[in-house]
Design a protein around this motif. Sequence first.
Motif, short mmCIF file in Angstrom:
data_model
loop_
_atom_site.label_atom_id
_atom_site.label_comp_id
_atom_site.label_asym_id
_atom_site.label_seq_id
_atom_site.Cartn_x
_atom_site.Cartn_y
_atom_site.Cartn_z
N GLY A 169 68.97 17.74 54.69
CA GLY A 169 69.47 18.91 53.96
C GLY A 169 70.97 18.95 53.71
N GLN A 170 71.66 17.84 53.89
CA GLN A 170 73.10 17.79 53.64
C GLN A 170 73.38 17.41 52.18
OE1 GLN A 170 75.55 18.59 55.89
NE2 GLN A 170 73.91 19.18 57.29
N LYS A 171 74.35 18.08 51.58
CA LYS A 171 74.70 17.82 50.18
C LYS A 171 75.67 16.63 50.11
CE LYS A 171 75.37 21.32 47.50
NZ LYS A 171 75.97 22.50 46.84
N VAL A 172 75.35 15.67 49.24
CA VAL A 172 76.22 14.51 49.04
C VAL A 172 76.48 14.35 47.54
CG1 VAL A 172 75.44 13.30 51.11
CG2 VAL A 172 74.25 12.93 48.96
N HIS A 173 77.58 13.66 47.22
CA HIS A 173 77.96 13.42 45.83
C HIS A 173 77.99 11.91 45.59
CE1 HIS A 173 79.07 17.66 45.57
NE2 HIS A 173 79.69 17.49 46.73
N ILE A 174 77.24 11.46 44.60
CA ILE A 174 77.09 10.03 44.34
C ILE A 174 77.82 9.65 43.05
CG2 ILE A 174 75.45 8.14 44.05
CD1 ILE A 174 75.16 9.57 46.70
N ASP A 175 78.70 8.65 43.15
CA ASP A 175 79.33 8.05 41.97
C ASP A 175 78.58 6.77 41.63
OD1 ASP A 175 81.13 10.07 42.28
OD2 ASP A 175 82.87 8.81 42.65
N VAL A 176 78.15 6.64 40.38
CA VAL A 176 77.31 5.50 40.01
C VAL A 176 77.67 5.02 38.61
CG1 VAL A 176 75.47 6.94 39.07
CG2 VAL A 176 74.92 4.66 39.92
N SER A 177 77.54 3.71 38.41
CA SER A 177 77.72 3.10 37.08
C SER A 177 76.44 2.36 36.72
CB SER A 177 78.91 2.14 37.07
OG SER A 177 80.13 2.85 37.16
N VAL A 178 75.94 2.64 35.52
CA VAL A 178 74.72 1.99 35.02
C VAL A 178 75.12 1.01 33.91
CG1 VAL A 178 72.47 2.33 33.95
CG2 VAL A 178 73.38 4.05 35.53
N ARG A 179 74.87 -0.26 34.13
CA ARG A 179 75.15 -1.28 33.11
C ARG A 179 73.84 -1.64 32.43
NH1 ARG A 179 78.43 -6.23 34.78
NH2 ARG A 179 78.90 -6.13 32.56
N TYR A 180 73.81 -1.58 31.11
CA TYR A 180 72.55 -1.74 30.39
C TYR A 180 72.80 -2.34 29.01
CZ TYR A 180 74.13 2.10 27.49
OH TYR A 180 74.87 2.87 26.62
N HIS A 181 71.74 -2.77 28.35
CA HIS A 181 71.80 -3.11 26.93
C HIS A 181 70.45 -2.79 26.30
CE1 HIS A 181 69.95 -6.86 28.51
NE2 HIS A 181 69.40 -6.96 27.30
N LEU A 182 70.48 -2.56 25.00
CA LEU A 182 69.26 -2.21 24.28
C LEU A 182 68.50 -3.48 23.92
CD1 LEU A 182 70.70 0.50 21.86
CD2 LEU A 182 69.85 0.77 24.19
N ASN A 183 67.17 -3.40 23.95
CA ASN A 183 66.32 -4.53 23.57
C ASN A 183 66.49 -4.77 22.07
OD1 ASN A 183 64.33 -6.38 23.02
ND2 ASN A 183 62.80 -5.39 24.32
N ALA A 184 67.16 -5.85 21.72
CA ALA A 184 67.53 -6.10 20.32
C ALA A 184 66.33 -6.24 19.41
CB ALA A 184 68.40 -7.35 20.23
N ASP A 185 65.22 -6.75 19.94
CA ASP A 185 64.05 -6.98 19.11
C ASP A 185 63.21 -5.73 18.88
OD1 ASP A 185 64.69 -9.68 18.94
OD2 ASP A 185 63.62 -10.15 20.79
N GLU A 186 63.47 -4.67 19.66
CA GLU A 186 62.65 -3.47 19.58
C GLU A 186 63.47 -2.24 19.19
OE1 GLU A 186 59.53 -3.82 19.77
OE2 GLU A 186 59.30 -5.77 20.74
N ILE A 187 64.51 -2.43 18.44
CA ILE A 187 65.37 -1.31 18.07
C ILE A 187 64.60 -0.27 17.27
CG2 ILE A 187 67.32 -0.66 16.60
CD1 ILE A 187 68.10 -1.72 19.34
N PHE A 188 63.71 -0.69 16.41
CA PHE A 188 62.96 0.27 15.60
C PHE A 188 62.09 1.18 16.48
CE2 PHE A 188 59.96 -3.19 15.99
CZ PHE A 188 58.72 -2.58 16.07
N LYS A 189 61.58 0.65 17.62
CA LYS A 189 60.79 1.46 18.54
C LYS A 189 61.67 2.48 19.25
CE LYS A 189 57.22 -2.01 19.49
NZ LYS A 189 56.54 -2.81 20.53
N LEU A 190 62.85 2.04 19.68
CA LEU A 190 63.79 2.96 20.33
C LEU A 190 64.18 4.08 19.37
CD1 LEU A 190 65.79 3.73 22.64
CD2 LEU A 190 67.45 2.24 21.54
N HIS A 191 64.43 3.72 18.12
CA HIS A 191 64.82 4.72 17.13
C HIS A 191 63.67 5.69 16.87
CE1 HIS A 191 67.16 6.45 13.93
NE2 HIS A 191 66.15 6.28 13.06
N ASP A 192 62.46 5.18 16.87
CA ASP A 192 61.31 6.04 16.59
C ASP A 192 61.02 6.97 17.77
OD1 ASP A 192 59.09 6.98 15.13
OD2 ASP A 192 57.76 5.60 16.18
#
Length: 283
Positions: free
Chosen positions: A99-122
């Motif tokens: 039950g203790q409150k903590v604060h998390i600093d995080v970095s998410v490194r990612y890239h979009l699937n180049a072949d499925e851009i139309f699916k992401l857009h849809d």
Amino acid sequence: MDTLIKKPGAWGLGVLGLFVMFTAAGAMVIVPAGFRGAVFNAMNGVEKRTLSEGTHLLVPILESPVLYEVRTQTYTMSHAFDEGEKQGDDSVTALSADGQKVHIDVSVRYHLNADEIFKLHDQIGPQYLAKIIRPEAQTVIRNIVSRYTVTQLYSNARQDIQEQMKQQMLTGLGKYNIILDDLLLRNIGFSDAFATAIEQKQVALQDAERMKYVLQKEELEKQRKIIAATGDAEAIKRRAAALKENPLLIQYEYVQKLAPNVKAVIADQKMLMNVGDLFKDEK
């Protein structure tokens, strides 16, 4: 009359030429390096194709492109004012198993699937950061943190926690054609009360180590004295045995401490010790 007829015709050709030029320009789409494009069709919706890098021709008015960057990007949520995507405290707040409150600093490194851009857009559209990456990271972090006590979070379990977050994020983002490259658990912040308790604990541990050293030192000194006393007792025992065999030994030791020119000593009123007699046997 002929001249009047020809003039409107030339003017009309000029307008037509401009129309064709602007229409062709509008139909030509250039996708730069590191990007892909989705195509929205006014009649059929999102087309099931992705525009690769280079030049493409689209039907003006009917087809319109939307470009997406497919290179690796980093999304950061941090307690520091200017480190994250949002200014101010943008860290993820979570509750530990106790039950203790903590604060998390995080970095998410990612890239979009180049072949499925139309699916992401849809499915998601250009707002994938706000709709998918940010809420997915917050949910995963809170779920993982809730499994550990605040003491465990403070200890060396951080690497295991980071790996668990990474595996869950990998699966969660993959459903939306977003590929996780890495997840970096940058910092875990605790409440002021817990930080004070940890500091006091460290001080207590240091005091305990110091006391342990003092006790060890005293124990060593005790052992030294015991050994010394044992040696003295053994020496006394041997000396007593020597005196028993040769009573004159006491006189001999006494004479050893006298000045070289002393020849006789009055030990008491009845006895005169001749120093020379004690050393007859040594000559």
